[in-house]
Write an enzyme that holds these catalytic residues in place. Structure first.
Site, short mmCIF file in Angstrom:
data_model
loop_
_atom_site.label_atom_id
_atom_site.label_comp_id
_atom_site.label_asym_id
_atom_site.label_seq_id
_atom_site.Cartn_x
_atom_site.Cartn_y
_atom_site.Cartn_z
N PRO A 8 0.78 -1.23 0.00
CA PRO A 8 0.00 0.00 0.00
C PRO A 8 0.82 1.29 0.00
O PRO A 8 1.83 1.39 0.70
CB PRO A 8 -0.84 -0.10 1.28
CG PRO A 8 -0.26 -1.20 2.07
CD PRO A 8 0.45 -2.11 1.13
N ASN A 9 0.34 2.21 -0.80
CA ASN A 9 0.87 3.57 -0.92
C ASN A 9 2.20 3.67 -1.67
O ASN A 9 2.67 4.77 -1.93
CB ASN A 9 0.98 4.25 0.46
CG ASN A 9 -0.37 4.38 1.12
OD1 ASN A 9 -1.31 4.87 0.50
ND2 ASN A 9 -0.50 3.89 2.34
N ARG A 16 5.59 12.17 -3.26
CA ARG A 16 5.55 12.83 -1.96
C ARG A 16 6.65 12.24 -1.08
O ARG A 16 7.19 11.20 -1.37
CB ARG A 16 4.17 12.63 -1.30
CG ARG A 16 3.08 13.43 -1.94
CD ARG A 16 1.77 13.24 -1.19
NE ARG A 16 1.94 13.52 0.24
CZ ARG A 16 1.12 13.07 1.20
NH1 ARG A 16 0.08 12.32 0.88
NH2 ARG A 16 1.32 13.38 2.44
N TYR A 21 11.61 8.67 1.26
CA TYR A 21 11.59 7.55 0.30
C TYR A 21 12.34 7.84 -1.01
O TYR A 21 12.36 6.99 -1.90
CB TYR A 21 10.14 7.16 -0.01
CG TYR A 21 9.36 6.74 1.23
CD1 TYR A 21 9.76 5.64 1.97
CD2 TYR A 21 8.26 7.47 1.66
CE1 TYR A 21 9.07 5.26 3.10
CE2 TYR A 21 7.55 7.10 2.80
CZ TYR A 21 7.97 5.99 3.52
OH TYR A 21 7.28 5.62 4.64
N ASN A 72 7.86 -5.55 -0.65
CA ASN A 72 7.80 -4.43 0.30
C ASN A 72 6.34 -4.36 0.73
O ASN A 72 5.51 -3.84 -0.01
CB ASN A 72 8.26 -3.13 -0.35
CG ASN A 72 8.28 -1.98 0.66
OD1 ASN A 72 7.66 -2.06 1.73
ND2 ASN A 72 8.97 -0.91 0.33
N ALA A 75 3.12 -0.61 5.12
CA ALA A 75 2.71 -0.63 6.53
C ALA A 75 2.13 -1.97 6.96
O ALA A 75 2.10 -2.27 8.16
CB ALA A 75 1.71 0.49 6.79
N GLU A 96 12.17 -9.49 2.20
CA GLU A 96 11.40 -8.27 2.52
C GLU A 96 12.31 -7.04 2.38
O GLU A 96 13.44 -7.05 2.88
CB GLU A 96 10.87 -8.38 3.95
CG GLU A 96 10.11 -7.12 4.38
CD GLU A 96 9.30 -7.36 5.65
OE1 GLU A 96 8.65 -8.43 5.76
OE2 GLU A 96 9.31 -6.49 6.53
N HIS A 98 12.52 -2.79 2.82
CA HIS A 98 11.98 -1.49 3.22
C HIS A 98 12.95 -0.43 2.72
O HIS A 98 14.18 -0.55 2.96
CB HIS A 98 11.81 -1.38 4.74
CG HIS A 98 10.74 -2.29 5.24
ND1 HIS A 98 9.41 -2.02 5.07
CD2 HIS A 98 10.83 -3.49 5.85
CE1 HIS A 98 8.71 -3.01 5.58
NE2 HIS A 98 9.53 -3.93 6.05
N ARG A 105 12.93 4.88 12.77
CA ARG A 105 11.73 5.72 12.64
C ARG A 105 10.82 5.58 13.87
O ARG A 105 11.27 5.20 14.93
CB ARG A 105 11.03 5.38 11.32
CG ARG A 105 11.92 5.67 10.10
CD ARG A 105 11.21 5.42 8.81
NE ARG A 105 10.06 6.32 8.65
CZ ARG A 105 9.12 6.16 7.72
NH1 ARG A 105 9.20 5.16 6.85
NH2 ARG A 105 8.12 7.01 7.63
O1 CA2 Z 1 10.37 2.04 4.08
C1 CA2 Z 1 9.54 1.40 3.48
O2 CA2 Z 1 9.73 0.90 2.38
C2 CA2 Z 1 8.15 1.22 4.09
O3 CA2 Z 1 7.72 -0.10 3.82
C3 CA2 Z 1 7.24 2.22 3.41
C4 CA2 Z 1 5.82 2.24 4.00
C5 CA2 Z 1 5.88 2.39 5.51
O4 CA2 Z 1 4.56 2.31 6.05
C6 CA2 Z 1 6.75 1.35 6.16
O5 CA2 Z 1 6.78 1.58 7.55
C7 CA2 Z 1 8.15 1.40 5.60
C8 CA2 Z 1 5.00 3.41 3.46
C9 CA2 Z 1 4.95 3.53 2.01
C10 CA2 Z 1 4.28 4.83 1.71
O6 CA2 Z 1 4.97 5.40 0.64
C11 CA2 Z 1 4.74 6.71 0.37
C12 CA2 Z 1 5.46 7.24 -0.66
C13 CA2 Z 1 5.31 8.55 -0.99
C14 CA2 Z 1 4.41 9.33 -0.27
C15 CA2 Z 1 3.68 8.80 0.75
C16 CA2 Z 1 3.84 7.47 1.07
#
Ligand code: CA2
Length: 146
Positions: A8-9, A16, A21, A72, A75, A96, A98, A105
């Site tokens: 997700p996301n 963003r 990221y 990946n 969340a 996996e 991240h 974090r």
């Molecule tokens: O660090 C990672 O790859 C995560 O899996 C990314 C997830 C986060 O919830 C994990 O704790 C760590 C979130 C991905 C959301 O990605 C976004 C990218 C751009 C803008 C907003 C969110």
């Protein structure tokens, strides 16, 4: 064949939160992986839904043509026992990834329930983590005995 699953996301990458990221979009990242491993067939999926991610793990997790799954879980890593169970159930090795260092974090990101079931975990290497995961999976035949 390598399968890359993003949760997700992650479709928002590059649009963003570049300070966390990076600036690469998900298509950029996948393109980079394909360029790094030109002889390897790389299939990629992104889903915002837990059930679809589980279906993909089931679909490729028993496929003898699949050398590994890079996931990946976003969340979901922090609380999806259903995805953890799916990873544990399949015979194909799962790594996996991240992008961020989840341990540096917020506290709720420190634990990954899905990581328990994965063969290896890469966190905090930025988007390079995807390439490192593929390299590891392709190299598993020479695995050290630990
Ligand atoms: O660090 C990672 O790859 C995560 O899996 C990314 C997830 C986060 O919830 C994990 O704790 C760590 C979130 C991905 C959301 O990605 C976004 C990218 C751009 C803008 C907003 C969110």
């Amino acid at each position: 064949m390598i399968v890359i699953i993003n949760g997700p996301n992650l479709n928002l990458l590059g649009k963003r939160s570049p300070h966390i990221y990076g600036t690469r979009t998900l298509p950029d990242i996948i393109k980079g992986v394909r360029k790094a491993f030109p002889k390897v067939s790389v299939m990629d999926f992104q889903s915002n839904s837990e059930g679809s991610i589980i279906d993909l793990i089931h679909q490729f997790g028993f496929d003898t043509n699949c050398d590994g799954i890079v996931i990946n879980p976003g969340a979901y890593a922090h609380y999806s026992l259903a995805i953890a169970d799916a990873i544990e159930a399949v015979s194909v090795p799962v790594v996996e990834v991240h992008i961020s260092n989840i341990h540096a974090r917020e506290e709720f990101r420190h634990n990954s329930v899905t990581a328990r079931a994965a063969k290896a975990v890469i966190a905090g290497c930025g988007t390079l983590g995807y390439k490192l995961a593929v390299e590891y999976l392709l190299d598993l035949d020479d695995e050290l005995p630990f």
